[in-house]
Design a protein around this motif. Structure first.
Motif, PDB file in Angstrom:
ATOM      1  N   ALA A   1      -5.861  21.962 -26.915  1.00 12.58           N
ATOM      2  CA  ALA A   1      -5.312  21.313 -28.107  1.00 12.58           C
ATOM      3  C   ALA A   1      -6.141  20.097 -28.508  1.00 12.58           C
ATOM      4  N   THR A   2      -6.591  19.343 -27.523  1.00 19.82           N
ATOM      5  CA  THR A   2      -7.357  18.130 -27.821  1.00 19.82           C
ATOM      6  C   THR A   2      -8.637  18.490 -28.558  1.00 19.82           C
TER       7      THR A   2
ATOM      8  N   SER B   1      -9.133  21.184 -30.220  1.00 18.94           N
ATOM      9  CA  SER B   1      -8.730  21.715 -31.534  1.00 18.94           C
ATOM     10  C   SER B   1      -8.703  20.587 -32.557  1.00 18.94           C
ATOM     11  N   GLY B   2      -8.172  19.445 -32.130  1.00 18.77           N
ATOM     12  CA  GLY B   2      -8.088  18.293 -33.025  1.00 18.77           C
ATOM     13  C   GLY B   2      -9.459  17.728 -33.344  1.00 18.77           C
ATOM     14  N   VAL B   3     -10.334  17.699 -32.341  1.00 22.97           N
ATOM     15  CA  VAL B   3     -11.698  17.198 -32.566  1.00 22.97           C
ATOM     16  C   VAL B   3     -12.426  18.119 -33.543  1.00 22.97           C
TER      17      VAL B   3
ATOM     18  N   GLY C   1     -11.044  20.051 -35.696  1.00 30.95           N
ATOM     19  CA  GLY C   1     -10.408  19.869 -37.002  1.00 30.95           C
ATOM     20  C   GLY C   1     -10.960  18.650 -37.721  1.00 30.95           C
ATOM     21  N   ALA C   2     -11.195  17.582 -36.955  1.00 32.91           N
ATOM     22  CA  ALA C   2     -11.769  16.366 -37.538  1.00 32.91           C
ATOM     23  C   ALA C   2     -13.168  16.645 -38.078  1.00 32.91           C
TER      24      ALA C   2
ATOM     25  N   PHE D   1     -18.595  22.280 -29.849  1.00 28.80           N
ATOM     26  CA  PHE D   1     -17.431  21.792 -29.103  1.00 28.80           C
ATOM     27  C   PHE D   1     -17.205  22.642 -27.849  1.00 28.80           C
TER      28      PHE D   1
ATOM     29  N   ARG E   1      -5.711  30.391 -32.556  1.00 34.56           N
ATOM     30  CA  ARG E   1      -6.054  29.800 -33.856  1.00 34.56           C
ATOM     31  C   ARG E   1      -7.541  29.935 -34.166  1.00 34.56           C
TER      32      ARG E   1
ATOM     33  N   HIS F   1     -10.255  28.342 -33.195  1.00 36.28           N
ATOM     34  CA  HIS F   1     -11.101  27.176 -33.477  1.00 36.28           C
ATOM     35  C   HIS F   1     -12.526  27.487 -33.017  1.00 36.28           C
TER      36      HIS F   1
END
Lengths: 100, 310, 393
Positions: B79-80, B82-84, B86-87, B103, B126, B128
Motif C-alpha cells: 500500500a505504501t 501504491s501511494g508513492v 500514485g504521487a 518503484f 490494482r 500499480h
C-alpha cells in the motif's frame, strides 16, 4: 540538501535531529564500520585472480568494488568475514581462516 | 533481455556497505542483485516492510540505500508504494516532474506471505506500476525465527519447536507465487541465487520494466534460521533448485514458463541435510518424515510441470 | 464572490477537496464518511481534478498509501469513520512522527461494539494522542471552512504535522443545510502549491524515510516532533485571520457563545453545540447567565486559553461524546479539568457522557444540564462528577 550526518551522533540534542527523522541524501551507512564485527577476513590473492567477478554478486555487504570491469581490493572497513566469496571463487584467489 | 555478467557487475552499487545485516545474509544478496536490474540513469524509490532488512539498512542516521527509500510498517509495503507510485503519476500529470522513476519494494516472507498479504494483494490487483520483491527465508527471522506461512513443513522454528510430541512445523508452505499469479498481474517469477545470478537478473529487469504490477519471490537463505555453514549459501541455493524444492519459473501475462528443469532431480535429503532446522528428520525412525517431505516436493513439482505444459 | 448552496456536510467537504485539487486520495468505504470519496471519485471521473484517486482494499492501506504519497512529495489525504480510523491507528502515529502534512476527513461515528453506525466521538478520541492536529465542526459550513484551511495549517513550515478535520456522522455529514462556498480560484489561491523541501521524488536529492531509531535517539525524536505541535495554535489563528478576510467568517481555537457574564457554562465538541446554543438562548431570555465553549481545536489542546475563558464561571459541565472507562469521566473532561486545576480555578466542574451511538441530544437535555449546574452552585458542591446524560435506569 543532503543531511550532514556527522552532526547526528547519539549525543545530538533534540533540536539537531532531522525533521521526521528523515535523512536527505543516500548511502550514509558507509560511515558505519561493520568491518569491526569480526577479525577473520578473506584474503585476496591477486596473482590467482582471473577477474571473472563471480565473487562480486555473492557478497552481502557490497565489499568487493568493481571498476572498469575489474574487481579491486576488499573493503575491510565493512567486510564482516562471512566467507561466501571464498567458496564462490573457482581459482582459489580468495582464502580465509576456517573456510575450505 | 541479454545478460552480460561482467557488465552487470560493473554497474554502480545501489546498496551501500555499512548496513547491519548478519554476516552472510541472503537478504542483501537478493537486494543488491535485484537493484542491478535497474537501468543506469533511471531513478527508483525503494519501499520496505519492517523486518531485518529495514532495521539494518536504515538505522538512523545511516541509510544503506543509494536511492530514495521508505519504510512505513510491517504489513503495508504494498500500500505504501501504491501511494508513492500514485504521487509519481499525479506529479507527472501536473508537470511537476520530468525524471523517470521505478518503484521496487522489499519484504521478508512474514511481511509478505502473512501480515502484509492483504496490502500486497491490493497493490497487485490494482496493478500499480511497481515490483514487490519477497526475500523469502521461510520464517520471521528478525524477531527470532518464528514460523510463517512460508516456513517449509517440519522446520524447527521457535514457535514450531521439535519436541517429544512435535516434528516441527506441521503444515506445508503456502505457494505465494501461484497466489499472486492468480491476481492476473503482468509478471510473476520465482528465483534464487543460481547460474551466476543470470536467472535473478533477467527476472528483476523484466519485473522492473514490465508496465504494471510484478512480483518476485526470491529464496534468500538465512544462516541463523536455517543453521547451515554460512559460507555455503550458494550451494544451499543450488540444492534448493536441483531437488525441485525451489523451482525457477515465471508467469508472463498468465502464461506459466518453467525456466529450469534439472537433468536429474536430486533427492530432497540433499537440500535438507546441511540445515540444522531439519536435523531431526535424519534421526533413526524418522524416515517417514523425509518420505512425506519428498512426496510434497514431488506433488508440487508435478503441479508446476502441468501448469507450464498448458 | 461567495456562492450560496444547500449541501450535506459530506458534499461540502468533497467540494472543498475538489477546489483544493490534491495530488493523491486513497480511500476505502465506510459509513458515514464514504460519500466523500464517492463524490470525489466522480470529480476525478469527470476530469474536474488532477488527483490520483486510489480505491484501496482497507483503511490501513488508505492511510499507508496517503503516507507514501505525502513522503513522495504529493499533497495527499484520505477519509474515514469509526472502525476505519481504529484500523489505521498504527499508521496515524507513523504519519505524525514522519512529520507528513496529510489530511484526514473524519466523519465521527461510534466504535464497535456493539456495531453502530451513528455519531459519537469515540473514534477520534482514541486517536487524540497520535500526534495529529484535530479540528472539529459544529455544522456543514464549519466542516467546509476547516477543510479549506487544513493544509495551510498542516503544511506550515513550523508545523509539518497531519491534520484531522472532523464532523459528526449523519447529524452533520448527511443533513442538508444552507452553506456559503468560496469560488474555486479563491480556494486555490488561499491553499497554494505544496512544495516540500525534502521528498522521495526529488531528483536533486534522494531521501530516506522511516528509520529504525535506537534508544539514544527515540526520546529526542519525540521531543522534536512535539515542537511542531507547539506552533499549531499560533498558525491556526493566523490562518483563521487570513480566512476571515476571504470569507468573512471568523474562527478561533474555540467559540465562546454568550460567555461574557456567564456564571454557568458547558464545554463541548461538535454538532450538539447548536442544540446547546438554543438552550442558552431560551435560558438567557429568562435571565439566566449561561454560556457555551465549543472546542474547534482539540489537539493540541488550548488549555490555558480555555481556563482563561472559564475564569469567571462558577459551575461548568464538560460534555464527552465518548466513554473513557476511567471511572471518572471522558477525555475532554480530563483535559478541561486539568486546565482548570493548573489555572487554580475554583469553579465546580462535572463531566457528562452523552450522545453515544447517535443518541439524540435535545434542547431540553441541555436545559437539564444547566439546571444541574444551578443546583451544584446552590449546594456549593459538584456532587457526582461523572454523569450520564439521559440514560435509562
Amino acid at each position: 540538501m543532503a543531511a550532514d550526518i556527522s552532526k547526528l551522533g547519539v549525543k545530538a540534542g533534540w533540536k539537531d535531529l532531522t525533521e521526521g527523522m528523515m535523512i536527505a541524501g543516500a548511502g550514509t551507512s558507509k560511515e558505519f564500520n561493520t568491518g569491526e564485527w569480526s577479525t577473520d577476513k578473506p584474503e585476496f590473492i591477486e596473482d590467482k585472480c582471473k577477474q571473472c567477478l563471480l565473487c562480486v554478486p555473492v557478497c552481502p555487504d557490497s565489499c568487493i568494488p568493481v571498476e572498469d570491469m575489474k574487481r579491486g581490493v576488499f573493503d575491510y572497513k565493512h567486510c564482516k568475514g562471512c566467507g561466501i566469496c571464498v567458496k564462490a571463487c573457482p581459482f582459489g584467489a580468495i582464502t580465509m581462516e576456517g573456510v575450505k | 533481455m541479454s545478460y552480460n555478467f561482467k557488465e552487470t557487475m560493473n554497474k554502480p552499487e545501489r546498496l551501500a556497505p555499512g548496513h547491519r545485516m548478519c554476516a552472510g545474509c541472503g537478504g542483501t544478496i537478493a537486494v543488491r542483485n535485484v537493484l542491478r536490474g535497474l537501468h543506469e540513469g533511471d531513478r527508483a524509490v525503494i519501499g520496505n516492510a519492517t523486518g531485518c532488512l529495514e532495521v539494518s539498512t536504515f538505522t538512523y542516521p545511516y541509510t544503506a540505500w543509494e536511492d530514495s527509500y521508505i519504510h512505513n510498517a510491517f504489513e503495508n509495503a504494498g500500500a505504501t508504494l501504491s501511494g508513492v507510485e500514485g504521487a509519481y503519476k499525479a506529479l507527472k500529470r501536473k508537470g511537476k516532474l520530468d525524471e523517470t522513476y521505478k518503484f521496487i519494494t522489499f519484504g521478508g516472507d512474514g511481511g509478505t506471505y502473512d501480515i502484509g498479504f492483504q496490502s500486497l494483494s491490493g497493490a497487485m490487483e490494482r496493478n500499480h506500476d511497481l515490483v514487490y520483491v519477497c526475500y523469502d527465508n521461510g520464517a520471521y527471522m528478525n524477531t527470532g525465527i518464528q514460523r510463517s506461512s512460508a516456513t517449509p513443513m517440519y522446520a524447527d522454528t521457535t514457535t514450531t519447536p521439535v519436541g517429544s510430541q512435535s516434528n516441527g512445523k506441521p503444515q506445508n508452505r503456502k505457494d505465494l507465487a501461484a497466489i499472486i499469479a492468480a491476481h492476473d498481474v503482468p509478471y510473476v517469477a520465482q528465483t534464487t541465487f543460481v547460474q551466476n545470478f543470470k536467472d535473478l537478473h533477467v527476472k528483476s529487469e523484466k519485473a522492473i520494466y514490465t508496465p504494471g504490477a510484478a512480483f518476485l519471490n526470491i529464496m534468500a537463505p538465512c544462516p541463523r534460521g536455517w543453521r547451515y555453514n554460512t559460507p555455503d549459501i550458494m550451494e544451499i541455493c543450488r540444492l534448493g533448485v536441483e531437488t525441485c524444492y525451489w523451482p525457477l519459473f515465471e508467469v508472463e501475462e498468465g502464461k506459466w514458463i518453467l525456466n529450469y528443469e534439472p537433468k536429474k532431480k536430486l533427492p530432497i535429503e540433499d537440500f535438507l541435510r546441511p540445515q540444522g532446522r531439519f536435523k531431526h528428520l535424519f534421526k533413526k525412525g524418522n524416515e517417514y518424515l523425509l518420505e512425506a517431505f519428498q512426496k510434497e516436493v514431488d506433488r508440487r513439482w508435478d503441479e508446476l510441470l502441468f501448469r507450464c505444459s498448458r | 464572490m461567495a456562492k450560496r448552496d444547500r449541501l450535506s456536510g459530506n458534499e461540502a467537504v468533497a467540494i472543498a477537496l475538489r477546489q483544493i485539487n490534491p495530488d493523491v486520495f486513497p480511500a476505502f468505504p465506510i459509513t458515514p464518511s464514504t460519500e466523500i470519496p464517492q463524490y470525489f471519485a466522480s470529480f476525478a471521473a469527470n476530469g474536474q481534478v488532477d488527483t490520483e484517486f486510489i480505491p484501496v482494499e482497507s483503511e490501513h492501506s488508505s492511510m499507508s498509501a496517503a503516507i507514501g504519497a505525502s513522503a513522495a512529495g504529493a499533497r495527499s489525504l484520505t477519509a474515514t469513520s469509526s472502525c476505519g480510523l481504529a484500523y489505521m491507528w498504527e499508521e496515524l502515529y507513523i504519519a505524525a512522527s514522519n512529520r507528513l502534512p496529510l489530511a484526514l476527513a473524519l466523519v465521527n461515528r461510534a466504535l464497535s461494539g456493539p456495531i453502530n453506525i451513528n455519531c459519537d466521538h469515540s473514534d477520534s478520541m482514541g486517536a487524540r494522542d497520535s500526534g495529529w492536529i484535530q479540528m472539529y465542526a459544529e455544522n456543514n459550513q464549519e466542516a467546509y471552512d476547516n477543510m479549506v484551511q487544513a493544509y495551510r495549517i498542516s503544511e506550515h513550515p513550523d508545523v509539518r504535522l497531519p491534520i484531522m478535520i472532523c464532523q459528526d456522522g449523519f447529524i452533520t455529514s448527511h443533513a442538508v443545510e444552507n452553506i456559503e462556498l468560496l469560488e474555486d480560484e479563491e480556494v486555490q489561491k488561499f491553499v497554494g502549491e505544496y512544495n516540500p523541501e525534502n521528498y522521495l521524488l526529488n531528483p536533486q536529492c534522494p531521501m530516506a524515510v522511516g528509520p529504525y531509531s535506537v534508544t539514544d535517539y527515540y526520546m529526542e525524536a519525540k521531543r522534536n516532533q512535539a515542537e511542531g505541535m507547539r506552533h499549531v495554535s499560533r498558525v491556526v489563528l493566523d490562518v483563521a485571520k487570513e480566512y476571515k478576510k476571504l470569507s468573512g467568517r471568523e474562527y478561533g481555537l474555540f467559540e465562546e457563545y454568550r460567555m461574557d457574564d456567564a456564571e454557568r457554562a458547558v464545554v463541548m465538541i461538535g454538532s450538539a453545540a447548536g442544540t446547546t446554543k438554543d438552550a442558552i438562548d431560551r435560558l438567557r431570555e429568562q435571565g439566566e447567565k449561561v454560556g457555551l465553549i465549543k472546542i474547534r481545536l482539540y489537539r493540541p489542546f488550548p488549555a490555558s486559553e480555555i481556563a482563561e475563558a472559564l475564569k469567571n464561571v462558577k459551575a461548568v459541565a464538560i460534555m464527552d461524546r465518548a466513554e473513557g472507562y476511567t471511572n471518572h469521566g471522558g477525555p475532554l473532561g480530563a483535559d478541561v479539568m486539568a486546565a482548570l486545576y493548573r489555572a487554580h480555578a475554583d469553579a465546580l466542574a462535572v463531566n457528562y457522557i452523552y450522545g453515544l451511538g447517535g443518541r439524540d441530544v435535545r434542547v431540553k437535555d441541555m436545559e437539564n444540564v444547566f439546571a444541574a449546574l444551578k443546583q451544584m452552585m446552590a449546594d456549593g458542591d459538584a456532587g457526582e462528577t461523572y454523569r450520564y446524560l439521559g440514560i435509562r435506569e
